[in-house]
Every structure is written in C-alpha cells, then in structure tokens.
Design a protein around this motif. Structure first.
Motif, short mmCIF file in Angstrom:
data_model
loop_
_atom_site.label_atom_id
_atom_site.label_comp_id
_atom_site.label_asym_id
_atom_site.label_seq_id
_atom_site.Cartn_x
_atom_site.Cartn_y
_atom_site.Cartn_z
N LEU A 193 5.39 -2.86 8.69
CA LEU A 193 6.52 -2.04 9.13
C LEU A 193 6.38 -0.59 8.66
CD1 LEU A 193 9.46 -4.54 8.53
CD2 LEU A 193 8.48 -3.84 10.73
N ASP A 194 5.91 -0.44 7.43
CA ASP A 194 5.69 0.91 6.90
C ASP A 194 4.64 1.65 7.73
OD1 ASP A 194 6.03 2.97 4.77
OD2 ASP A 194 3.92 2.49 4.41
N ALA A 195 3.56 0.96 8.07
CA ALA A 195 2.50 1.59 8.87
C ALA A 195 2.99 1.90 10.28
CB ALA A 195 1.28 0.68 8.92
N GLU A 196 3.80 1.01 10.85
CA GLU A 196 4.33 1.27 12.19
C GLU A 196 5.27 2.47 12.20
OE1 GLU A 196 4.28 -3.10 14.35
OE2 GLU A 196 6.10 -2.45 13.29
N MET A 197 6.07 2.62 11.16
CA MET A 197 6.95 3.79 11.10
C MET A 197 6.14 5.07 10.97
SD MET A 197 10.31 2.62 8.91
CE MET A 197 9.38 1.99 7.51
N ALA A 198 5.07 5.01 10.17
CA ALA A 198 4.19 6.18 10.05
C ALA A 198 3.53 6.48 11.38
CB ALA A 198 3.14 5.94 8.96
N ARG A 199 3.12 5.42 12.12
CA ARG A 199 2.52 5.60 13.44
C ARG A 199 3.51 6.22 14.41
NH1 ARG A 199 1.77 1.23 16.74
NH2 ARG A 199 3.99 0.95 16.40
N ASP A 200 4.76 5.77 14.38
CA ASP A 200 5.77 6.32 15.28
C ASP A 200 6.12 7.77 14.93
OD1 ASP A 200 5.82 3.91 16.59
OD2 ASP A 200 7.59 3.14 15.52
N ASP A 201 6.10 8.08 13.65
CA ASP A 201 6.31 9.48 13.25
C ASP A 201 5.19 10.37 13.79
OD1 ASP A 201 8.67 9.02 11.91
OD2 ASP A 201 7.72 8.77 9.95
N ALA A 202 3.95 9.86 13.72
CA ALA A 202 2.83 10.62 14.25
C ALA A 202 2.94 10.79 15.76
CB ALA A 202 1.51 9.93 13.89
N LEU A 203 3.39 9.73 16.45
CA LEU A 203 3.58 9.81 17.89
C LEU A 203 4.67 10.82 18.25
CD1 LEU A 203 2.98 8.75 20.72
CD2 LEU A 203 4.66 6.93 20.32
N ARG A 204 5.74 10.83 17.47
CA ARG A 204 6.82 11.79 17.73
C ARG A 204 6.35 13.22 17.55
NH1 ARG A 204 10.24 13.67 13.98
NH2 ARG A 204 9.61 12.04 12.54
N ARG A 205 5.56 13.47 16.51
CA ARG A 205 5.04 14.82 16.30
C ARG A 205 4.07 15.22 17.40
NH1 ARG A 205 5.35 13.02 10.80
NH2 ARG A 205 3.22 12.19 10.90
N LEU A 206 3.28 14.27 17.88
CA LEU A 206 2.35 14.57 18.97
C LEU A 206 3.11 14.91 20.24
CD1 LEU A 206 -0.43 14.68 20.26
CD2 LEU A 206 -0.32 12.18 20.56
N GLU A 207 4.13 14.15 20.58
CA GLU A 207 4.89 14.43 21.79
C GLU A 207 5.59 15.78 21.71
OE1 GLU A 207 4.72 12.84 24.57
OE2 GLU A 207 3.35 11.40 23.68
N ALA A 208 6.08 16.14 20.52
CA ALA A 208 6.71 17.45 20.35
C ALA A 208 5.70 18.56 20.56
CB ALA A 208 7.35 17.55 18.97
N ALA A 209 4.48 18.38 20.03
CA ALA A 209 3.43 19.39 20.21
C ALA A 209 3.03 19.49 21.67
CB ALA A 209 2.22 19.03 19.35
N LEU A 380 -2.67 -9.34 -3.58
CA LEU A 380 -2.36 -8.63 -2.34
C LEU A 380 -1.84 -7.22 -2.62
CD1 LEU A 380 -2.01 -8.64 0.75
CD2 LEU A 380 0.31 -9.59 0.38
N ALA A 381 -1.11 -7.04 -3.69
CA ALA A 381 -0.53 -5.72 -3.99
C ALA A 381 -1.61 -4.65 -4.11
CB ALA A 381 0.30 -5.80 -5.27
N GLU A 382 -2.73 -5.00 -4.76
CA GLU A 382 -3.82 -4.03 -4.89
C GLU A 382 -4.44 -3.68 -3.54
OE1 GLU A 382 -6.76 -4.77 -7.82
OE2 GLU A 382 -5.35 -5.53 -9.31
N LEU A 383 -4.55 -4.68 -2.68
CA LEU A 383 -5.11 -4.42 -1.35
C LEU A 383 -4.18 -3.52 -0.53
CD1 LEU A 383 -7.22 -4.83 0.80
CD2 LEU A 383 -6.14 -7.01 1.40
N LEU A 384 -2.87 -3.78 -0.64
CA LEU A 384 -1.93 -2.94 0.10
C LEU A 384 -1.98 -1.50 -0.40
CD1 LEU A 384 1.16 -5.33 0.39
CD2 LEU A 384 -0.49 -4.71 2.19
N LEU A 385 -2.14 -1.30 -1.69
CA LEU A 385 -2.28 0.05 -2.22
C LEU A 385 -3.57 0.71 -1.71
CD1 LEU A 385 -1.11 -0.38 -5.94
CD2 LEU A 385 0.06 0.84 -4.09
N ALA A 386 -4.63 -0.08 -1.59
CA ALA A 386 -5.88 0.46 -1.05
C ALA A 386 -5.71 0.89 0.39
CB ALA A 386 -6.99 -0.57 -1.18
N HIS A 387 -4.98 0.08 1.16
CA HIS A 387 -4.69 0.46 2.55
C HIS A 387 -3.88 1.75 2.61
CE1 HIS A 387 -6.07 -2.69 5.38
NE2 HIS A 387 -6.06 -3.49 4.31
N ARG A 388 -2.89 1.86 1.74
CA ARG A 388 -2.04 3.06 1.74
C ARG A 388 -2.84 4.31 1.37
NH1 ARG A 388 3.45 2.43 -1.44
NH2 ARG A 388 3.58 0.84 0.19
#
Length: 419
Positions: A193-209, A380-388
């Motif tokens: 969910l965190d990654a999807e929100m970041a993706r949607d924020d990026a999409l919103r900024r792209l559409e504005a540009a 799993l917590a360490e892997l999620l931090l690596a992804h972040r």
C-alpha cells in the motif's frame, strides 16, 4: 488464501500510462514533436510573441515616418470672412476667402537623426524578439526535463510496487504453511500500500507536468527523452567555444543605442516642427467688384525655447542613463549566470554519477536480502527496509537526471543557444 495484488484502479492507471498514449485534451495537437517543433509551437501561442510582433510593427512604422517627406502629417486649411458695408445707392458686403496646404518640415539634420533613431529602435525590437524566443525555449526545455524526471520516477515506483506485490504473495504462501507469522503478512500488505501510494503520487506529478506541457506548447505528447538526453550530452566546452554574444546582452546593447538615437533626435528637434504653408487668397469689396486673387506663402518656425524642450531633453538623457546602467548590470549578471551554470553543470554531473552508483548498490543489496529472506536468514522487516531504501535511491536517481538536464538547460540559456 488469495494472493494480495493491487486494485483494479491502479491497474487501469498503469495500463493507460504504459500501453496507450495520454488522453488528448480539447486543444491538444496530436503527434510527438521534436524539440524544435515544440519550441516553435510554444512561441506561436506565447504572450511574448504578441508583444514582440507589436514592437516590430511599431519600429517599422517609425522607420516609415522618419523616411517620409514631411516631419508630420500635412494639413489643409480653409477660411472665409464677410463684412457688411454701406455706401452709394445700395448696401453690399466684402468677402475674403483663403485656402492653404501646410507641410511640417524637417530641421537640418533632424531627418537623419530620426532615421538613425528608427534603425536603432528596429534593432532593439529584433534583439528583444530573440531574447523572448530564448526565454520560451528555456521554458520548453525545463518542462520537458521535468516530464522526463516524472516518467523515470513513475517507472521506478511501479517497479517497487511489482516487487512488493510479488513479495506479499510469497509471504502469504509462507504464512499459510506456518513458516511466517500473520504480522509479517500485514507488514507486507502495508508495504504494498505504501508503494502504491508513492506510485500514485508519481503519476499525479507526471500528469500535472504533462498538463503544463500542453498549455505551454499545445501538444499532447512530449519530446522523446532520447532527444533531450542527446542534447544534454553535447560537450560543454564545445558549446562555450562556439558561443557568441547572448541575446540578453545584445538586447541591452541595442537598448543603449536606441536611447542614444532618441537623445540625438530630441536635440535636433525644436519641439513642434516648422511649417511651410502654400495657398491662395481671394478678396472682394462688394457684389459688383472684381475680386483680387493672391498667392500665399508662409513659414512658421518654432523657437524651441522654454521648459517643454528642456523636459524632452532631460527625459531622453534619463532614458540613456538607465539603459547604460542596465547594460552594465546585464554584463555582470551574464558573467555570474554563466559561471554559476558551468559550476552547476559540473556538480550535477558528479551527483548524477554518485546517485547512479548508489541506486545500483542498493538494488544489488535488495536482491541479496531477498535471497537471504527466502533462505530464512533475515526477518521480513529488514527486507522491507531494503526495498524502501532501493525505492528511495531510484527516485533520487530520477531527480538527479532531471537536475543534470536542467543544469544543461541553464548553461544553454546562459550562452544563448537555441535548439
């Protein structure tokens, strides 16, 4: 247990982004333009183009006036006077009728000064036009680089979503087999969910540009990223060696010559121009009398004395003083801008290389952590931090690429280079 995956709205957004062209706006131009075509299109709809065009027309009109035979518009005058008289056997009346044409004349040297001033004004209008075109080109380049950065950011964000969705599926299966706790499943879903929100924020900024791009150029689609990157790879030393006087300095120098021409024209002028009048007059002493006709030749020369002429000369001298001060400031500003642009270009180049290496290292670390997690060696917590961390490094790399492109744009603008 079902696999955790992104919602249908996110999939629809990504499909519209990567599989089809952007939605067309009502006023958008179809097709992907080159950088030159985008700059030309932006210039056609820019407010600066209307202003530059009006200045050019005004300068052309001034040149026609300076080259005309008369200093101002000729004037036609007509007058008639009647007076009653009494004498003899009957009453009568005397009449006087006069008609004339007046030409405003140039003073000695005034016409040449006016022509020189008009030429300087035309050169100033042309220099301002070039400067305005360069400003529009800079806005197009900056917006294109902004879009390129937003696209790279969105691609990185979508890659993070895909990786975390796959990880969430693995966690879900391992929870079902009892290898992991339910809290790990909740953490993996939260990560998606965190990654999807970041993706949607990026999409919103792209559409504005993209919306800003359409308003600026009228095009629906942007310039190919490869064309922008190819321009950014041009050697800066080669650019600087071929650079001439930038339009900003040309315009400032033309402004000084224009003010000098205006001052010279004012000094040759007496305020109102002299007038030569050529006409005819007919006088009659009565109804039965024969009228007398005569030729009228008159010359009216203003003395050019008083506060009005002093005010015009003071205004012209003040404009020249201001233009000279602005030229000195423009030279200093250009030197500072050029030095800053060169330094920024070199620094952003080093930062981009550092961000590229950092993103590669963290991506390799993420893959190593994934293998370690699959082997049960790390939680799993360490892997999620690596992804972040890897996601943040990818976003930073996209931003550094845009900063490098914008720094190159600033360098091009400082030396006055058009696409």
């Amino acid at each position: 247990m079902r696999c955790f995956c992104p919602g249908p709205l996110a999939g629809l957004l990504l499909a519209s982004l990567f599989l089809v062209a952007p939605a067309a706006s009502a006023a958008g131009i179809a097709g992907r333009p080159t950088l030159v075509e985008a700059v030309d299109a932006a210039w056609r709809i820019a407010v600066e183009a209307r202003h530059a065009d009006s200045e050019s027309r005004r300068a052309e009109a001034g040149m026609r006036v300076a080259r005309s035979f008369a200093a101002d518009s000729p004037a036609l005058a007509w007058s008639r006077e009647e007076g009653d008289w009494y004498g003899g056997a009957r009453a009568g009346s005397a009449t006087e009728t006069e008609i004339g044409l007046s030409w405003p004349l140039w003073m000695p040297g005034q016409r040449r000064a006016a022509v020189d001033a008009s030429r300087a004004d035309a050169a100033w209008a042309s220099a301002n036009l070039a400067q305005a075109q360069l400003e529009v080109a800079a806005r197009v380049r900056e917006t294109a680089w902004d879009i390129a950065a937003r696209q790279a950011e969105l691609v990185a964000a979508q890659s993070a979503v895909d990786a975390l969705v796959e990880l969430a599926g693995v966690v879900e299966r391992r929870v079902a087999f009892g290898d992991l706790a339910t809290s790990d499943l909740l953490a993996s879903r939260a990560g998606v969910l965190d990654a999807e929100m970041a993706r949607d924020d990026a999409l919103r900024r792209l559409e504005a540009a993209r919306a800003r791009w359409t308003v600026l150029t009228g095009y629906e689609e942007t310039v190919e990223a490869g064309e922008m990157e190819a321009e950014a790879r041009i050697d800066s030393r080669s650019l600087l060696s071929r650079a001439g006087t930038p339009p900003s300095l040309v315009a400032a120098e033309a402004s000084v010559r224009r003010a000098e021409g205006e001052r010279a024209a004012v000094r040759r002028s007496l305020g109102a121009p002299p007038e030569l009048t050529l006409g005819a007059k007919e006088e009659s002493d009565g109804p039965a009398a024969t009228g007398d006709r005569s030729l009228v030749l008159a010359l009216r020369i203003p003395l050019g004395l008083g506060a009005r002429r002093e005010l015009a000369q003071a205004t012209a001298q003040s404009a020249l003083d201001v233009a000279q001060a602005e030229l000195s400031l423009a030279r200093s500003k250009h030197a500072a801008d050029l030095a800053a642009a060169r330094s920024d270009f070199e620094i952003t180049g080093r930062q981009l290389e550092g961000a590229r290496q950092r993103a590669e290292l963290l991506s390799r670390r993420q893959r190593m952590m994934e293998r370690a997690f699959a082997a049960g060696e790390i939680p799993l917590a360490e892997l999620l931090l690596a992804h972040r961390d890897s996601r943040a490094a990818s976003a930073d790399l996209a931003r550094r690429k845009a900063e490098r492109g914008l720094a190159h744009t600033s360098l091009l603008h400082a030396i006055g280079a058009f696409p």
